[in-house]
Design a protein around this motif. Sequence first.
Motif, short mmCIF file in Angstrom:
data_model
loop_
_atom_site.label_atom_id
_atom_site.label_comp_id
_atom_site.label_asym_id
_atom_site.label_seq_id
_atom_site.Cartn_x
_atom_site.Cartn_y
_atom_site.Cartn_z
N LYS A 144 0.93 -1.37 -0.07
CA LYS A 144 -0.08 -0.08 -0.09
C LYS A 144 0.70 1.27 -0.05
O LYS A 144 2.05 1.16 0.84
CB LYS A 144 -0.87 -0.15 1.13
N PRO A 150 0.84 1.11 6.45
CA PRO A 150 0.29 -0.20 6.68
C PRO A 150 -1.26 -0.56 6.05
O PRO A 150 -1.86 0.04 5.63
CB PRO A 150 0.17 0.20 8.44
N GLU A 151 -1.36 -1.88 6.08
CA GLU A 151 -2.34 -2.59 5.22
C GLU A 151 -3.77 -2.10 5.66
O GLU A 151 -4.72 -1.68 5.00
CB GLU A 151 -2.39 -4.15 5.39
N GLU A 152 -3.77 -1.53 7.08
CA GLU A 152 -5.07 -0.89 7.52
C GLU A 152 -5.36 0.33 7.01
O GLU A 152 -6.58 0.96 7.21
CB GLU A 152 -5.01 -0.84 9.12
N PHE A 153 -4.35 1.24 6.52
CA PHE A 153 -4.52 2.46 6.16
C PHE A 153 -5.42 2.77 4.90
O PHE A 153 -5.47 1.81 3.98
CB PHE A 153 -3.23 3.31 5.75
N HIS A 154 -6.67 3.63 4.89
CA HIS A 154 -7.23 3.69 3.72
C HIS A 154 -7.69 5.30 3.63
O HIS A 154 -8.04 5.83 4.49
CB HIS A 154 -8.69 3.11 3.86
N SER A 181 -9.78 6.01 6.64
CA SER A 181 -9.08 6.42 7.83
C SER A 181 -9.22 7.60 8.07
O SER A 181 -8.85 8.21 9.26
CB SER A 181 -7.80 5.89 7.69
N TYR A 206 -5.38 11.72 10.12
CA TYR A 206 -5.31 10.32 10.18
C TYR A 206 -5.03 10.16 11.60
O TYR A 206 -4.22 11.05 12.15
CB TYR A 206 -4.50 9.65 9.16
N LEU A 257 -1.43 5.09 12.95
CA LEU A 257 -1.42 4.92 11.14
C LEU A 257 -0.27 5.73 10.78
O LEU A 257 0.55 5.42 9.82
CB LEU A 257 -2.64 5.18 10.57
N GLN A 279 3.11 4.60 11.49
CA GLN A 279 3.41 3.22 10.70
C GLN A 279 3.93 3.41 9.24
O GLN A 279 4.26 2.57 8.52
CB GLN A 279 2.38 2.22 10.72
#
Lengths: 263, 263
Positions: free
Chosen positions: A5, A103-107, A111, A252, A256, A259
């Motif tokens: 990402k 990180p994979e959770e970031f959108h 987010s 954000y 996040l 990371q």
Amino acid sequence: MKTTKVRFTVAYDGTGYCGWQKQKQEGQISVASLIEKALERVFNEKITLFASGRTDAGVHAFNQVCHFSTHRKLDPAKKWDICWALNSHLPSSIVVKKAWIAPEEFHATISATHKTYRYFILNRPRPSAHLARHMDWVRKPLDIDILQVSTQYLVGNYDFKSFQSVGTPITDTVREVFQADWKWRKPDVLQFTITGDGFLKQMVRNIVGTALMIERRQENPVRMKEILDSMDRRQAGPPAPAAGLYLLRVYYPQDLDKQCIEL
Amino acid sequence: MKTTKVRFTVAYDGTGYCGWQKQKQEGQISVASLIEKALERVFNEKITLFASGRTDAGVHAFNQVCHFSTHRKLDPAKKWDICWALNSHLPSSIVVKKAWIAPEEFHATISATHKTYRYFILNRPRPSAHLARHMDWVRKPLDIDILQVSTQYLVGNYDFKSFQSVGTPITDTVREVFQADWKWRKPDVLQFTITGDGFLKQMVRNIVGTALMIERRQENPVRMKEILDSMDRRQAGPPAPAAGLYLLRVYYPQDLDKQCIEL
């Protein structure tokens, strides 16, 4: 296959574009479509681009935040200047400023916790040929106190229905505004900065247009509160021109941000 | 029938125009043609427009000076805002700033004694989406001392043939430069200001381009003098981009200025 990402910030001069997102009408160019095209050329694969949100036709950004996923392996140690690579495929009105492995959770959209917009008004007898694309222009001297007091009524958790333009399916019009301040940036340039957890369609431009209407009519600034409470779009002023508006910053969660690894 | 001479200053963003003057190619719009059209609509008669000089395609002006003659009677006491009237017939990229009734001897082209041009360079790692139309951009940090010392060799009365671009019938290439200085306007914005009794085709852009070439190659600034003395265009650098250049001010004899009556 594992993907990486990538988060990046981009500045753009929105003049001449149909806005961030593609519109239904043909023959119009969106900022997002040009960035997506540049990404696909640089990464040589199909890319889906996500941003913190849309901006209207003619609205600018200092720091729009985006993300995408790539199959390409990215090594921060290799110092590949991905911004430089993207900018060489973009017109000079769009500039990618910084990029990170996220990180994979970031959108970029989901987010985002809050956003800051800024609006510039050139306030002097004659307009400027050089600033016409970058600021609104008001001929008569503005009373910053009326503007400032009026927008203070908007700070808080309210239903901003009065300030939402038509043509959106959104029905939950409650938003929280954390801060909304006017300041003389130069003796003849006024800036309005507003931070909130989200903004309705043309909400900032409608707020600026309403504040300017109250000032022009020399009404009591409490009129802003009456308009807010009315939940009636027709009570508010017309939207201020898009040319004066900039997406300044998107926030954000700190964990996040921490990371993210700069490329 | 008696006519009145009107002098005015105009600012323009030259981006997208073919320059001040009409070109031979069709389909291109010149700044002068739009102003002439606006004048003819406002004054309702055929108008011939004169300016201090031409500017190239993409070059801007803060204060271009023009004049024209009209059969209309103009009374300064009546406070008719001629600038406002003209601006309402002009695109936002062209703004008429001030107008005067000028003495019969005044001629925007012939009476001009000297001119000042200014050139802006954004000097930072990333370009700016918002300044792309308004400034040149140089990525690597610039050494202002090399630039400043090099252009000092141009102050004086010299043959500037080395700095004249091709495509002009002008054969007398001697001009006087009174002043040519570099200054940090902001931490990342460098400005070059040059005043002279006249400028050859692309002379300012060729001087800036040559100074930047000497700086980039880390040559001795005296190279500028060698290039000047060579009277050979091929020795000089390429012209700096038009987007960075502004016609800042045009000077006229004080006695003519004093006879002008503001409208």
